[in-house]
Design a protein around this motif. Structure first.
Motif, PDB file in Angstrom:
ATOM      1  N   ILE A   6       0.857  -1.187   0.000  1.00 49.62           N
ATOM      2  CA  ILE A   6       0.000   0.000   0.000  1.00 49.62           C
ATOM      3  C   ILE A   6       0.892   1.236   0.000  1.00 49.62           C
ATOM      4  O   ILE A   6       1.886   1.287   0.736  1.00 49.62           O
ATOM      5  CB  ILE A   6      -0.903   0.025   1.248  1.00 49.62           C
ATOM      6  N   ALA A   7       0.542   2.229  -0.802  1.00 47.17           N
ATOM      7  CA  ALA A   7       1.246   3.513  -0.786  1.00 47.17           C
ATOM      8  C   ALA A   7       0.289   4.596  -0.289  1.00 47.17           C
ATOM      9  O   ALA A   7      -0.869   4.636  -0.710  1.00 47.17           O
ATOM     10  CB  ALA A   7       1.759   3.867  -2.169  1.00 47.17           C
ATOM     11  N   VAL A   8       0.802   5.440   0.591  1.00 50.39           N
ATOM     12  CA  VAL A   8       0.009   6.571   1.084  1.00 50.39           C
ATOM     13  C   VAL A   8       0.819   7.856   0.903  1.00 50.39           C
ATOM     14  O   VAL A   8       1.892   7.998   1.500  1.00 50.39           O
ATOM     15  CB  VAL A   8      -0.358   6.400   2.572  1.00 50.39           C
ATOM     16  N   PRO A  59       4.822  10.087 -10.837  1.00 49.39           N
ATOM     17  CA  PRO A  59       4.538   9.257  -9.659  1.00 49.39           C
ATOM     18  C   PRO A  59       3.896   7.917 -10.002  1.00 49.39           C
ATOM     19  O   PRO A  59       4.086   6.939  -9.276  1.00 49.39           O
ATOM     20  CB  PRO A  59       3.590  10.129  -8.821  1.00 49.39           C
ATOM     21  N   VAL A  60       3.144   7.869 -11.103  1.00 53.04           N
ATOM     22  CA  VAL A  60       2.558   6.585 -11.512  1.00 53.04           C
ATOM     23  C   VAL A  60       3.674   5.582 -11.780  1.00 53.04           C
ATOM     24  O   VAL A  60       3.662   4.451 -11.269  1.00 53.04           O
ATOM     25  CB  VAL A  60       1.677   6.754 -12.775  1.00 53.04           C
ATOM     26  N   ASN A  61       4.653   5.994 -12.543  1.00 52.01           N
ATOM     27  CA  ASN A  61       5.767   5.096 -12.849  1.00 52.01           C
ATOM     28  C   ASN A  61       6.618   4.813 -11.617  1.00 52.01           C
ATOM     29  O   ASN A  61       7.104   3.696 -11.432  1.00 52.01           O
ATOM     30  CB  ASN A  61       6.638   5.692 -13.959  1.00 52.01           C
ATOM     31  N   LEU A  62       6.770   5.832 -10.774  1.00 53.95           N
ATOM     32  CA  LEU A  62       7.562   5.653  -9.550  1.00 53.95           C
ATOM     33  C   LEU A  62       6.948   4.569  -8.666  1.00 53.95           C
ATOM     34  O   LEU A  62       7.650   3.671  -8.192  1.00 53.95           O
ATOM     35  CB  LEU A  62       7.619   6.987  -8.789  1.00 53.95           C
ATOM     36  N   LEU A  63       5.638   4.642  -8.457  1.00 58.63           N
ATOM     37  CA  LEU A  63       4.977   3.652  -7.592  1.00 58.63           C
ATOM     38  C   LEU A  63       4.909   2.285  -8.258  1.00 58.63           C
ATOM     39  O   LEU A  63       5.068   1.260  -7.601  1.00 58.63           O
ATOM     40  CB  LEU A  63       3.577   4.132  -7.207  1.00 58.63           C
ATOM     41  N   SER A  64       4.706   2.276  -9.557  1.00 61.71           N
ATOM     42  CA  SER A  64       4.684   1.001 -10.275  1.00 61.71           C
ATOM     43  C   SER A  64       6.041   0.312 -10.184  1.00 61.71           C
ATOM     44  O   SER A  64       6.132  -0.893  -9.927  1.00 61.71           O
ATOM     45  CB  SER A  64       4.316   1.252 -11.744  1.00 61.71           C
ATOM     46  N   ASP A  65       7.100   1.090 -10.356  1.00 59.84           N
ATOM     47  CA  ASP A  65       8.455   0.522 -10.280  1.00 59.84           C
ATOM     48  C   ASP A  65       8.783   0.027  -8.883  1.00 59.84           C
ATOM     49  O   ASP A  65       9.682  -0.795  -8.709  1.00 59.84           O
ATOM     50  CB  ASP A  65       9.492   1.571 -10.708  1.00 59.84           C
ATOM     51  N   ASN A  66       8.072   0.557  -7.888  1.00 65.95           N
ATOM     52  CA  ASN A  66       8.313   0.129  -6.511  1.00 65.95           C
ATOM     53  C   ASN A  66       7.282  -0.896  -6.040  1.00 65.95           C
ATOM     54  O   ASN A  66       7.039  -1.037  -4.846  1.00 65.95           O
ATOM     55  CB  ASN A  66       8.351   1.347  -5.580  1.00 65.95           C
ATOM     56  N   ARG A  67       6.658  -1.570  -6.969  1.00 69.61           N
ATOM     57  CA  ARG A  67       5.787  -2.724  -6.715  1.00 69.61           C
ATOM     58  C   ARG A  67       4.580  -2.393  -5.832  1.00 69.61           C
ATOM     59  O   ARG A  67       4.115  -3.241  -5.062  1.00 69.61           O
ATOM     60  CB  ARG A  67       6.596  -3.875  -6.095  1.00 69.61           C
ATOM     61  N   VAL A  68       4.100  -1.174  -5.949  1.00 72.82           N
ATOM     62  CA  VAL A  68       2.893  -0.795  -5.206  1.00 72.82           C
ATOM     63  C   VAL A  68       1.676  -1.443  -5.869  1.00 72.82           C
ATOM     64  O   VAL A  68       1.579  -1.501  -7.096  1.00 72.82           O
ATOM     65  CB  VAL A  68       2.735   0.743  -5.181  1.00 72.82           C
ATOM     66  N   THR A  69       0.771  -1.961  -5.050  1.00 74.26           N
ATOM     67  CA  THR A  69      -0.445  -2.585  -5.598  1.00 74.26           C
ATOM     68  C   THR A  69      -1.712  -1.806  -5.249  1.00 74.26           C
ATOM     69  O   THR A  69      -2.753  -2.022  -5.857  1.00 74.26           O
ATOM     70  CB  THR A  69      -0.597  -4.030  -5.073  1.00 74.26           C
ATOM     71  N   ALA A  70      -1.605  -0.933  -4.229  1.00 77.19           N
ATOM     72  CA  ALA A  70      -2.782  -0.147  -3.834  1.00 77.19           C
ATOM     73  C   ALA A  70      -2.336   1.227  -3.355  1.00 77.19           C
ATOM     74  O   ALA A  70      -1.301   1.360  -2.705  1.00 77.19           O
ATOM     75  CB  ALA A  70      -3.546  -0.861  -2.722  1.00 77.19           C
TER      76      ALA A  70
END
Lengths: 128, 134
Positions: A6-8, A59-70
């Motif tokens: 989870i990312a917040v 940020p979309v790519n940043l979170l995707s690259d960091n394996r965020v799922t939610a």
């Protein structure tokens, strides 16, 4: 939510006891909460990157690259919402509480709703 | 090499911009309706598209929304006479790269390149290929 990351979007130093940032693109850091078997296993923090007009996909790519799922947001624009959906990150919505921990626990417990396309807002984002 | 789709009722509004783009090795294609633009964006690789606010078959805003539903990575620019504040109100959330005047020219071409380079610098290692057909 049984497992995943989870990312917040967070203010200041972030962390589970920190507060949420109202605009995910302008947040100071992202707090990551790793969940396994419905339990919080690890909490970490990632520095956000500079925000530029039209740079919503950074940020979309940043979170995707960091394996965020939610991702939990107070508000989000249509473009980043579509971006997160298209890279497989589920986006959840809570625009009432400023604290990170209770919304994370609600998400894990299945008590947080996914944001819908008609809940998108403008660049100013929603307030938490 | 940057490949740009230009969308407007009259091709002439892009005359100066196309010349400036050409000087910077930016290639362009033009079309006059949103439906044709959507078709071209689905078949060809473009890095971004530039649209007028009002097209014969829909608004530029509607076109941007339709594109984003298929490919949020696609960047857009809008030709608009709105004030900065009104433009922000009208297009916020859509991640529009820039507002151009209704007849853009050399200055806008340079500003666009600067802005694209800035975002690329911010993205750094995390940037992913973009511009794939929608």
């Amino acid at each position: 939510m049984k497992s995943g990351r989870i990312a917040v979007p967070s203010n200041g130093q972030g962390g589970l006891d920190g507060t949420r940032a109202g605009h995910f693109g302008h947040c100071d850091v992202f707090t990551f909460i790793d969940v396994e078997d419905g339990e919080i296993k690890e909490v970490s923090v990632l520095q956000n990157q500079e925000h530029a007009q039209g740079g919503c996909m950074v940020p979309v790519n940043l979170l995707s690259d960091n394996r965020v799922t939610a991702l939990i947001v107070g508000g989000i624009g249509m473009r980043p919402l579509m971006g997160f959906k298209q890279v497989g990150i589920d986006v959840y919505h809570d625009d009432q509480r400023a604290e990170i921990e209770p919304v994370v626990k609600d998400l894990i417990a299945g008590n947080l709703a996914e944001i819908t396309n008609d809940q998108v807002c403008g660049g100013g984002g929603g307030q938490v | 090499m940057i490949h740009v789709l230009l969308v407007s009722r009259e091709k002439s509004v892009f005359k100066e911009l196309e010349t400036a783009f050409s000087d910077n090795k930016i290639t362009t294609e033009w079309t006059d309706t949103a439906e044709k633009a959507l078709s071209m964006l689905s078949k060809e690789k473009f890095d971004l598209f530039i649209t007028e606010e009002q097209l014969p078959d829909m608004t530029g805003r509607n076109l941007i929304e339709k594109v984003l539903f298929k490919n949020a990575m696609m960047d857009s620019v809008v030709l608009s006479a709105l004030s900065h504040k009104d433009f922000h109100e009208a297009y916020e959330g859509l991640g529009v790269l820039m507002q151009f005047p209704v007849v853009p020219g050399k200055e806008q071409a340079r500003d666009l390149l600067d802005h694209i380079n800035r975002i690329a610098r911010i993205a750094g290692q995390t940037s992913k290929p973009k511009g794939e057909p929608i």
